[in-house]
Structure formats: structure tokens, C-alpha cells
Design an enzyme around this catalytic site. Sequence first.
Site, short mmCIF file in Angstrom:
data_model
loop_
_atom_site.label_atom_id
_atom_site.label_comp_id
_atom_site.label_asym_id
_atom_site.label_seq_id
_atom_site.Cartn_x
_atom_site.Cartn_y
_atom_site.Cartn_z
N HIS A 198 36.57 41.15 36.22
CA HIS A 198 36.77 39.94 37.03
C HIS A 198 35.43 39.35 37.43
CE1 HIS A 198 41.06 40.81 38.71
NE2 HIS A 198 40.94 41.21 37.47
N ARG A 243 37.44 37.68 32.97
CA ARG A 243 38.28 36.71 33.66
C ARG A 243 37.39 35.86 34.55
NH1 ARG A 243 42.93 37.79 38.30
NH2 ARG A 243 41.23 37.33 39.72
N TYR A 281 42.15 32.11 46.76
CA TYR A 281 42.38 33.51 46.40
C TYR A 281 41.55 33.93 45.18
CZ TYR A 281 45.01 37.72 45.30
OH TYR A 281 45.37 39.01 45.05
N ASP A 300 43.29 33.20 35.66
CA ASP A 300 44.53 33.48 36.38
C ASP A 300 44.82 32.32 37.33
OD1 ASP A 300 46.64 34.61 37.76
OD2 ASP A 300 45.67 36.55 38.06
N HIS A 310 47.50 32.31 39.29
CA HIS A 310 48.20 32.90 40.44
C HIS A 310 49.45 32.10 40.83
CE1 HIS A 310 45.22 35.97 41.02
NE2 HIS A 310 44.25 35.08 41.08
N GLU A 354 46.89 32.96 32.72
CA GLU A 354 47.83 33.89 33.35
C GLU A 354 48.60 33.23 34.50
OE1 GLU A 354 45.86 37.34 34.93
OE2 GLU A 354 47.60 37.91 36.12
N GLU A 361 52.99 40.17 36.26
CA GLU A 361 52.52 41.21 37.19
C GLU A 361 53.48 41.40 38.36
OE1 GLU A 361 48.68 39.49 38.22
OE2 GLU A 361 49.39 39.14 40.25
N ARG A 412 52.33 41.20 31.35
CA ARG A 412 51.33 41.58 32.37
C ARG A 412 51.81 42.67 33.33
NH1 ARG A 412 47.12 42.03 33.57
NH2 ARG A 412 46.66 40.74 35.38
N HIS A 458 48.63 45.29 33.91
CA HIS A 458 48.00 44.96 35.19
C HIS A 458 47.08 46.10 35.64
CE1 HIS A 458 48.86 43.51 39.56
NE2 HIS A 458 48.10 42.64 38.96
N GLU A 464 43.40 45.17 31.89
CA GLU A 464 42.63 44.71 33.05
C GLU A 464 41.98 45.92 33.73
OE1 GLU A 464 45.08 43.08 36.14
OE2 GLU A 464 43.42 41.99 37.05
N TRP A 504 50.89 31.33 45.62
CA TRP A 504 49.45 31.61 45.55
C TRP A 504 49.12 32.23 44.22
CZ3 TRP A 504 48.03 36.53 44.54
CH2 TRP A 504 48.97 37.54 44.81
O1 KDG Z 1 48.53 42.79 44.57
C1 KDG Z 1 48.27 41.55 44.02
C2 KDG Z 1 47.09 41.65 43.09
O2 KDG Z 1 47.21 42.77 42.30
C3 KDG Z 1 46.99 40.46 42.20
O3 KDG Z 1 46.83 39.31 42.94
C4 KDG Z 1 45.84 40.60 41.26
O4 KDG Z 1 46.54 38.62 40.12
C5 KDG Z 1 46.00 39.71 40.09
C6 KDG Z 1 45.49 40.20 38.83
O5 KDG Z 1 45.76 39.55 37.83
O6 KDG Z 1 44.84 41.24 38.82
MG MG Z 2 47.16 38.06 38.12
#
Ligand code: KDG
Ligand code: MG
Length: 402
Positions: free
Chosen positions: A122, A147, A159, A210, A212, A236, A262, A283, A312, A339, A402
Amino acid sequence: MIIESAEVVVTSPDRNFVTLRVTTDDGLVGLGDATLNGREQSVVAYLAEHVAPLLVGRDAHRIEDTWQFLYRGAYWRRGPVTMAAISAVDVALWDLKAQAAGMPLYQLLGGASRSGLLAYGHASGPDLPSLFDSIRRLLAEGYRAIRVQTSVPGLDRIYGIGGPVAYEPAGRVAAPVEEDWDSRSYLRHLPGVFEAVRAEFGPELPLLHDVHHRLTPIEAARLGRALEPYDLFWLEDCTPAEDQEALRLVRQHTTTPLAIGEVFNSVYDYRQLIADRLIDYVRSAVTHTGGITHLKRILEYAGQYGIKSGIHGPTDISPVGMAAALHLGLAVHNFGIQEYMKHGARTDLVFEQSFSFTDGLMHPGSSPGLGVRLSLDEAGKYPYQTAYLPINRLKDGTLHDW
Ligand code: KDG
Ligand code: MG
């Protein structure tokens, strides 16, 4: 191999983790990760009150039967709490079976299909110079896929953006922190960020992003199309994941590969997405999707449609959950990418691990079982601390995805 005890261990070295520890009459200890970020205590209660008493006296070898017993027997099927609890039991039983066999777990899943697992890290930053520094740091650590997340001008807090060090999804706070969102500002800003990253780092580096779950289908379609020149590995969670039909609209407008799942916990969350080829990567976490037994089924189903894994692996997946992901990823044919957000030093003392990260590739190691040991002494030093994921509001105060 009869189960003698099943105990739930909660520890918070760098963040909260919930671990199921299953002991058998031959003295083996199997571990399962039951961490559900920001809702940890609900899984603790589910396991301790409703599941652990049922495990005592059962044959630990009967993994499939135990899975069905917990899934069908609950009557209240699926859902994140139930499936996180079942995952923890399932992974602990696989750990035990592989220890009893004297083999690393991936051998029982069909053996290695590759020599290592490509992992992505990340990178994030409030502006381009700090984002570039973050990418350079990951490249220096060996990552071969990255990422990319960045702040958006005009939004104070969003976030997934860290400072000089990686971000942590949940804060140790008494109530969720409120963050900001504005889709139009984001959509205007992001393509330029990827243009700059490609100009600086060249065409070869696999780049991921991502969203989100924050866009409407038509906004996500527009973003996917705008990012096509920058050749993303995946986009993502571009829309709220519970609406499978939304991905059809996105898919009609863009060839940017899509990843989602996820927050899913069952094959039923994927049925339409896989059968209609609306996504490219699955994911799910091993820890939230019914363990190795159920995620393996999802991946085998996905494989029939050319869809790959992208398991994930943020910091709220404990080293136990990460090891389970690595054994499964090494064995399945349709592995895509893993990841990997590294844990803190205290976490690495609580969980002794045999998995490795070398030159951008991960490997679960050759220890029998999962290859992770839990130190109860270290775990006992760090009691649970209240923590929440943030929430997201639009400028007029409306709560947003989010
Ligand atoms: O618990 C939530 C996180 O794991 C998440 O927000 C992390 O989006 C995420 C990711 O792709 O790792
Ligand atoms: Mg994610």
C-alpha cells in the site's frame, strides 16, 4: 485427534486480533483468525458462547462435517459474524490436520502450483511528492506491485491515506472518526495522479487502486474508462458491493479489470458476479468467508470463468489469517495476487511466523500446519482496546459509503 478445548484469545499488540486456539488429545494446537475489524467482540461471544462448547469431544479430522455442522446447524446462515467464527474453526482444523500429517498445509490442498505469491503493498500520500516517496519505499522493500491511494484537494480527511508510514484501517478510538467525501472532486483528481505515477515509474509496474465502495455505478464506469490509459492491474470496490447488478453497468463501459469482495462472506455474494463474468478478481478474506474450505470452493468456481484470486490481506488479517491465505494461494490454480500490509513489531512477537516475503514474492514456509505459533505470554500483555473504522460524510453531512 479429539478436540479437548477451544479457547478464544483476544490481544491488541498493534491492533486488535481475535484468535481461536483449538487443542487436541494428542497435544497439538491449531489456530484460526476470527478478527472482524471494529466488531471483534461479537465474534468472541459467538465463538465462546455458541461454538467452542460444541467443538469439545469432536474429531478434529472431520473438517467438512464440522463446517456443515456449524453452517447448517446455526439455522441463521451466513453474515460476517457467523462466517468469521466458522472461518476460525475451519482454519484451526486445517492447521491441526496438516500438523498431524507433518506437512505444510498447502500440501493437503493439492500441493504448490507456483514457487511464490506476487504480493502488492500500500502506497499513499497527501500529495504527489509524498506518494512517490511512499512508492519508492515499497520498491526498496522488494514489492513488485503497488496500490496507489492519495488525498483529494478540498477534502480534509479521507480513508486509506497514511503519512510517512503505512496507514492502519481502524483507529483506537471510542467512536468512529468522521471523514470527508466528494465524488466529483475525486473523479477530477485521480486520473492525473495515475498519469504522474506512470510518468515517474514507467509502464511495467503493476498499479492497483481501491475506491472503497464510494461511487455510483455510472461514476465508477467513468472512472474505469478514465484510468484505462494507465493500465491498472485492478480497480477495487468501485461501487457498494452488496449490489451485484451495479457491476454490470460498470463492465459495459470499461475494460479496466475489476476486483470486489472483501466484505463478502459467502459464495452466494459472488454468484451473479462470477457466472456473468462481471469481475476479474475475488477479494474475499479467508477469515471472513468460511475459511479455507469455503474460499477454496469460491475460487474453484471463479476459476471456471477465468476469474482469479486477490485475497484480502490488510493489517486486520492477523498473521494466522495471512498464513491461511498464503497456503491457499500457493495451492489454487487461479491465483492472481496477494495483498500484504506488514504488521507491527509487537504483533510479530505475539505471532511467530514461518511465512516469508522475498523480492516481492510471499511463501508460507515449510513448517507443518499453518506455520504460525501464538505466544500466550506476549498476547496477555495487550488487552483489547476499543477501536472503530471511520465513517464518511458528504459536505452537507449526509452519511456516505466509504
Ligand atoms: O477492515 C477494513 C479494512 O480491511 C479495509 O478497509 C482495507 O480496503 C481495504 C483493503 O483493500 O485492504
Ligand atoms: Mg479494499
